[in-house]
Enzyme design. Structure first.
Site, PDB file in Angstrom:
ATOM      1  N   GLU A   1     179.111 -40.300 100.111  1.00 47.18           N
ATOM      2  CA  GLU A   1     179.219 -39.116 100.960  1.00 47.18           C
ATOM      3  C   GLU A   1     180.420 -39.360 101.854  1.00 47.18           C
ATOM      4  O   GLU A   1     180.290 -39.841 102.978  1.00 47.18           O
ATOM      5  CB  GLU A   1     177.931 -38.912 101.771  1.00 47.18           C
ATOM      6  CG  GLU A   1     177.850 -37.538 102.418  1.00 47.18           C
ATOM      7  CD  GLU A   1     178.171 -37.529 103.900  1.00 47.18           C
ATOM      8  OE1 GLU A   1     178.438 -36.434 104.428  1.00 47.18           O
ATOM      9  OE2 GLU A   1     178.161 -38.583 104.527  1.00 47.18           O
TER      10      GLU A   1
ATOM     11  N   ASP B   1     174.875 -41.925 102.729  1.00 49.21           N
ATOM     12  CA  ASP B   1     175.332 -41.083 103.822  1.00 49.21           C
ATOM     13  C   ASP B   1     176.282 -41.870 104.725  1.00 49.21           C
ATOM     14  O   ASP B   1     176.020 -43.020 105.061  1.00 49.21           O
ATOM     15  CB  ASP B   1     174.109 -40.606 104.623  1.00 49.21           C
ATOM     16  CG  ASP B   1     174.483 -39.602 105.683  1.00 49.21           C
ATOM     17  OD1 ASP B   1     174.970 -38.525 105.312  1.00 49.21           O
ATOM     18  OD2 ASP B   1     174.303 -39.894 106.872  1.00 49.21           O
TER      19      ASP B   1
END
Length: 536
Positions: free
Chosen positions: A280, A238
């Site tokens: 991501e 992330d």
């Protein structure tokens, strides 16, 4: 040969390390750690390119099943649908102020989900059923309740002080944009205990880690190694683009960030190949392709811009939106062993960051059917696929047929396969809990068990039609895996999105009628918004 590859990985780590840091003692610590772990892996995936086929199912454990014991009972449901990869949204220890993206312990699965032992049992059972496991690790920041930060904010002499980024003013890195415009008004927050500011790209409860400190890099490699030892197949990293900060830049996509990711990859490959790193990077494809490196960085990245273009193409009956986005002009070729993940919806909003102003206005006109779905002042539209498609199951299935036609591994967001609807109650509850309106909570409610029963048993329900329509397409994809590994040819024929793949004397042609009118093509008659898969 094996020894040579291993030495190559150590060489790569050393070379990149020396570009980032001058501390050779710390490098020795890292290499000793990796060597000590080299023989501790009992599990390895049977196909190291497992991320290139099948279906990814993205879900929250608590909202989907409650905990990992109950998740075990759901594996047959997932397997029956055709799921081959399970992407678990944040499961690590967290105060849950940002749905678990605020991690307070990188080594611990949250107790309410069943803790580590329950998770390890679940992984083994999933592997037995042919399902790979990947999960989210926020590598850019921690929770402010993480013990490192709790120590760091007490004193400038703390052992963990340099795990984070501090400044006497809130003016440093002034070119770094505000990612949560309208919700967070500065990237700096004052810390009264040491009378200075700490840096955060997201909420103030998520202080950014300082990768200029080599201890942070070593710490994260240890985290990846721990979960890899226990059978986790891949990590969705992330906020990957934000790792390295440099004054005078926007602090995104910097070369040093790529060096760090290449070190992660080399370290995991050194230990044992087959662990996938997923970037991501919510960026245009021409920037995202950099995260594949030369097949030496991330194996997978998300193709964000194609998502809104699928919606636009359906709204206007025009496949060119999708075809142009996937053309080499917008989406450069990627290394052979890398893959795009493509999707219709996810746990976040339907992002409009990558459409031009005119397209954004159109998207808001067609799909912002309720003003409360607005996210970040018109930069996105939250809500469930079924709601966004006006509760028209034919359009939902058409969207899936388009998705499954594309080059890339498709993702299904939990509940979309049964036509789950926006969860008003969950939105209300979470708004009260966090104190501000985040429209994404409409599409983050608990899995609808009633709709699941309908999907499996009630042939008249939209849930049944959607579930079985998706399952049929996935079965065809699986039966024709060799064809789907071929590059597709995309065509727009009078509003029909025609996608062709050939291998030897076999071919599969997918006809997606994006228009609200009947169309005839290649002796096939298509009703409005109908699709047809022809295998020969």
């Amino acid at each position: 040969m094996g020894v040579k590859i291993i030495d190559d990985k150590i060489e790569i780590i050393t070379e990149l390390w020396n570009k980032l840091y001058s501390d050779n003692h710390k490098l020795e610590i890292l290499l000793e750690f990796l060597k000590s772990k080299k023989d501790s892996f009992t599990y390895t995936p049977n196909d190291k390119f497992w991320y290139k086929k099948g279906l990814v199912y993205s879900t929250y454990v608590d909202l989907f099943a409650g905990n990992f014991d109950k998740m075990k009972e759901k594996l047959d449901y997932l397997s029956n649908l055709g799921v081959t990869i399970l992407w678990l949204l944040p499961i690590l220890q967290s105060p849950m102020k940002d749905q678990g993206f605020d991690i307070s312990d990188f080594y611990k699965v949250r107790d309410e989900l069943g803790g580590n032992e329950s998770f390890f049992e679940f992984i083994n059972l999933a592997h037995e059923k042919g399902i790979k496991i990947l999960f989210d690790v926020a590598i850019n920041h921690t929770s402010d309740e993480q013990p490192w930060f709790q120590e760091a904010k007490k004193s400038k002499d703390s052992k963990y002080r340099n795990y984070y980024i501090w400044s006497d003013t809130d003016k440093k890195y002034s070119q770094a944009r505000l990612l949560f415009k309208g919700m967070v008004n500065s990237n700096w927050t004052y810390n009264a205990e040491t009378k200075d500011y700490y840096f955060h790209r997201f909420y103030e409860i998520q202080p950014d880690l300082n990768y200029k400190n080599p201890d942070v890099l070593i710490e994260m490699i240890k985290v990846f190694t721990f979960w890899k030892e226990h059978g986790v197949d891949g990590f969705r990293m992330d906020a990957a683009p934000f790792l390295w900060k440099e004054e005078g830049t926007n602090c995104e996509n910097l070369i040093q960030t790529h060096w760090i990711l290449k070190i992660f990859r080399a370290a995991l490959d050194y230990l044992k190949e087959g662990t996938a790193l997923i970037a991501e990077a919510n960026q245009p494809p021409k920037d995202v392709v950099a995260y594949f490196g030369n097949s030496d960085e991330c194996q997978v990245a998300y193709h964000f811009p194609v998502m809104p273009k699928i919606f636009l193409s359906i709204a206007e009956g025009n496949p060119n939106y999708v075809i142009d986005t996937l053309s080499k002009r917008v989406t450069p070729p990627i290394p052979e062993n890398c893959q795009w993940f493509v999707f219709l919806r996810c746990h976040d909003e339907l992002t409009l960051e990558f459409v031009d102003p005119e397209e954004r206005a159109k998207m808001l006109k067609y799909y912002l059917l309720d003003e409360r779905w607005n996210f970040r002042e018109g930069e996105g539209i939250a809500g469930r696929l079924y709601n966004q498609m006006g509760k028209d199951y034919k359009k939902v299935l058409l969207a899936y047929s388009i998705l499954f036609s594309l080059d890339g591994t498709p993702i299904n967001y939990y509940g979309d396969e049964i036509g789950m609807e926006n969860d008003e109650e969950f939105y209300r509850k979470m708004t009260e809990k966090i104190g501000h309106k985040d429209s994404r909570f409409f599409n983050r409610g608990p899995f609808d068990e009633e709709k699941r029963k309908e999907a499996l048993n009630n042939t008249d329900s939209d849930s049944y039609k959607i579930f079985h329509g998706i399952k049929k397409m996935l079965d065809l994809k699986k039966e024709n895996e060799d064809l789907f590994s071929e590059k597709p040819i995309y065509e727009n024929i009078n509003g029909v999105f025609k996608v062709t793949r050939k291998k030897g004397n076999k071919s599969i042609v997918i006809y997606n009628n994006l228009t609200a009118e009947s169309r005839s093509l290649d002796s096939i008659n298509l009703q409005p918004h109908e699709y047809f898969w022809k295998i020969s």
